[in-house]
Enzyme design. Structure first.
Site, mmCIF file in Angstrom:
data_model
loop_
_atom_site.group_PDB
_atom_site.id
_atom_site.type_symbol
_atom_site.label_atom_id
_atom_site.label_comp_id
_atom_site.label_asym_id
_atom_site.label_seq_id
_atom_site.Cartn_x
_atom_site.Cartn_y
_atom_site.Cartn_z
ATOM 1 C CB VAL B 33 -0.964 -0.008 1.207
ATOM 2 C CG1 VAL B 33 -1.717 1.318 1.293
ATOM 3 C CG2 VAL B 33 -1.940 -1.166 1.095
ATOM 4 C CE LYS B 119 -8.519 -3.563 7.407
ATOM 5 N NZ LYS B 119 -7.561 -4.103 6.377
ATOM 6 C CB VAL B 146 -14.747 -0.183 6.457
ATOM 7 C CG1 VAL B 146 -15.905 -1.133 6.185
ATOM 8 C CG2 VAL B 146 -14.297 -0.298 7.906
ATOM 9 N N GLY B 201 -3.532 -13.939 -5.991
ATOM 10 C CA GLY B 201 -3.037 -12.838 -5.177
ATOM 11 C C GLY B 201 -4.110 -12.208 -4.302
ATOM 12 C CD GLU B 204 -1.932 -10.994 3.154
ATOM 13 O OE1 GLU B 204 -0.697 -11.140 3.163
ATOM 14 O OE2 GLU B 204 -2.502 -9.947 2.794
ATOM 15 C CG ASP B 215 -10.056 -8.113 7.189
ATOM 16 O OD1 ASP B 215 -9.170 -7.239 7.250
ATOM 17 O OD2 ASP B 215 -11.037 -8.030 6.414
ATOM 18 C CE LYS B 219 -11.593 -4.791 6.043
ATOM 19 N NZ LYS B 219 -11.538 -5.684 4.859
ATOM 20 N N GLY B 316 -6.913 -4.132 -1.995
ATOM 21 C CA GLY B 316 -5.992 -3.957 -3.112
ATOM 22 C C GLY B 316 -5.181 -2.695 -2.929
#
Lengths: 430, 430
Positions: B33, B119, B146, B201, B204, B215, B219, B316
């Site tokens: 990122v 998050k 989110v 992809g 992970e 995850d 969120k 992404g």
């Protein structure tokens, strides 16, 4: 504000909206939406960060009976009195062009922020209004003009990368979506479905603006200006009403796995701007095909963020009032939407390429007549219905693979010349 | 800012973001990122209202090979150097809690606005972070935490009526949605679908945080704070991973007209807060059932605006970078999101009432055994599959009408005692 020297305390005073004790508004118009605004301003007092005080309400006839208690409302029939009430924000819900246009421009020139839900005014007088707002340096907000209940215009206005849009497709008219949804669900005919929409209060006594697509076209023009800065006149948009959709079109669309819906489409990824407002066959795998009844939705094709999809209530006095009051709160803060620089629109065309949903009708059409002729002309089909023969007329529905519109229309002309059948075609959204 | 005396020119200076020439940012983290942010800041220069200048980049290992040209990037391994670069906005994309927590709080205390996509940090340290932001009077923005690509948090933060939400349901984890979509579409098993997500992809090497639901829970907690001000710890949320979903569950869900998806649900319209993160049977008539692959979506139940639905890319590097940079633009303006007043969360429960999708498995289950016993106990069914007998095991899938969870579980216990069959149940979203 220059960023190099941040002033935290100063920022804090703008972050902390509890600093705002009262927002005085003048409301132009006390129809269904105006009445809902006056009611909600009182009901939602605990939710709003400031007391929204209605300082003046412009009406044509103070005596007219309305659904709400108007005793406490300072009604006036004189526009001067309304503006003289020195509102912090002007709310325009008169609809139509005049006197809305003159009064909003007067308010902006006087440095009064304005909030409107009037897509007709924005579509026909947008350049003039935004020029006035920019010159005075005050916000002109219009979140309720498209997808009335769904906040997304202001967001995109504030976020340059999310607003890097190259096209969109949506369902922006609740009345015609209610009608076509009902036809698809219950097998109702157009007239029956429209009548039920009117009984349910989802269609005006004169529904022509919704049914013929003018409302959708105006919203499309508002979006083109907001997202791309294009100054496009409604008359430039290829528009088709939904009155030509028949119950059997929906039955065969369902059999093909889709549904016929009233859509708007625009794409300016190419040098030209391709735009259309009217019925389309929407593939059942798309989110748009699940937008039912009076719900509205828009899918934006963005340059950096993929496809963004927003949906919710597209109309109704209550949701429109909520969105207008949220706009009032935003207009009373600093850091408003940066207006898009207006730019000349590229040449406007209709949809030129794509797949098509076709209805053929004749007195004597054989099962294979149309498919074989179209195949011989290079039009590939992915759906063909059996001949549906009723009252001496033969009808057949076709779903094509993508092809050029001019190519398809030439083929349909030839088919018509050879077999005497009439053709009705609408675009396919996949 | 008090509204009674509007200052048009002053407002103009904040509206006109062209007044901002340059925004200096310090980026904490140069993973996927962080690298995408550095790249996009350059690529999108013409779109952004100001030049975003990367003044410092905090990395663990300057020598580590990365996908981008880092020659021009002022990398440092020393957090002090990063903050000493006097950024206008701090960008935190380290992920996890420390050192992110310490550095963001330090920046806020120094009056530096912060933007994060983290998050986990927000879910576990939210109160502390927002208290620091409020005390310093600087914005802490987190739109990318989110629905990474979809702007909606900031909008709701600015609009009090649209934010009057009493619950939501959504698909917030792209990895697990990709896996369950693939299982539904191609009849793949869980392991095969997960492997293909990893090849693409979208997962992970260690996908446990996505697959086990952590995850999504984080969120969910970010949303509870943003929309209701509830300070809920992730451990309070009823969480189920998706590893228990079998290919045949999807086949039978499809036969019932729905699909199994990884959802989050929260409802605080009652005195208690009912929340759940895990697989659910999603009815095919809902928009949520059309959110495929790595797309994410959320449907908000609002008090004034009906149901609002937002969807788009949920993850992404590229879309996350775009959202973070839009946040940077917003953080560099005045008039930021008003933080929701934190309030003690009501008692947190799981979903107590609703319809359920059930898989029964035993060595000898007759077609009518379960349906008749459940009927005798008042559990009404709207879907019953035939017995699916493979490898000596009998399986059957059921879809109930709404009933209380405790009532259903008692019935399933009795069924198990009588027939020895095992039961697996997930909620139904209609």
């Amino acid at each position: 504000m220059t960023i190099a020297a941040p002033a935290p305390r100063a920022q804090h005073s703008t972050i902390d909206s509890t600093a705002v004790r009262e927002i005085r508004v003048a409301v132009l118009g006390l129809g269904q939406v105006g009445s809902a605004i006056a009611t909600l301003a009182a009901r939602a007092a605990g939710t709003l960060p400031a007391n929204v005080h209605v300082a003046a309400v412009l009406v044509r006839d103070p005596q007219k009976p309305r659904g709400i208690d108007t005793a406490a409302l300072p009604m006036t029939t004189d526009p001067r009195t309304a503006l003289a009430s020195k509102p912090d924000v002007l709310i325009e819900v008169l609809g139509g062009i005049e006197p809305a246009r003159t009064l909003v421009i007067e308010a902006l020139n006087a440095g009064i922020p304005a909030v409107t839900a009037n897509k007709t005014l924005l579509a026909y007088c947008g350049s003039e209004l935004f020029a006035a707002a920019a010159a005075a340096g005050v916000p002109l907000l219009y979140e309720a003009s498209v997808l009335a209940g769904v906040p997304f215009l202001g967001t995109l206005g504030r976020r340059p990368l999310a607003r890097s849009v190259t096209g969109f497709r949506g369902i922006l008219n609740g009345t015609s979506n209610f009608v076509l949804t009902r036809m698809a669900r219950d097998g109702a005919g157009f007239d029956e479905a429209l009548a039920s929409a009117q009984r349910a209060g989802f269609a005006e006594p004169d529904p022509s603006k919704d049914i013929e697509g003018d409302d959708a076209v105006e919203k499309l023009c508002v979006l083109l200006r907001h997202l791309a800065g294009f100054d496009v006149h409604p008359s430039q948009i290829d528009k088709t009403g939904i009155a030509g959709v028949k119950g059997r079109d929906q039955q065969h669309a369902t059999a093909f796995g889709g549904t016929v819906r009233p859509v708007v489409v625009a794409d300016w990824s190419e040098p030209a701007l391709a735009a259309y407002a009217g019925p389309a066959y929407v593939e059942g795998t798309t989110a748009l095909s699940r937008v039912d009844g009076v719900q509205n939705a828009i899918a934006l094709t963005t340059r950096w963020s993929g496809e963004l999809f927003f949906s919710g209530p597209g109309a109704g006095p209550a949701v429109t009032a909520a969105t207008v009051l949220d706009d009032v709160v935003e207009a009373s803060r600093k850091g408003q939407t940066v207006p898009v620089e207006s730019q000349p629109a590229p040449p406007v065309t209709s949809l030129n390429d794509g797949a098509w949903f076709i209805r053929l009708t004749s007195t004597s059409l054989g099962e294979a007549d149309a498919p074989s002729l179209l195949a011989s002309l290079g039009i590939r089909l992915r759906g063909v219905s059996h001949i549906d023969a009723r009252c001496g007329r033969h009808s057949q529905w076709l779903l094509t693979h993508p092809c050029a519109r001019v190519h398809l229309d030439a083929a349909l002309d030839l088919l018509s010349a050879k077999t005497g059948c009439g053709a009705w075609r609408i675009p396919v959204l996949e």
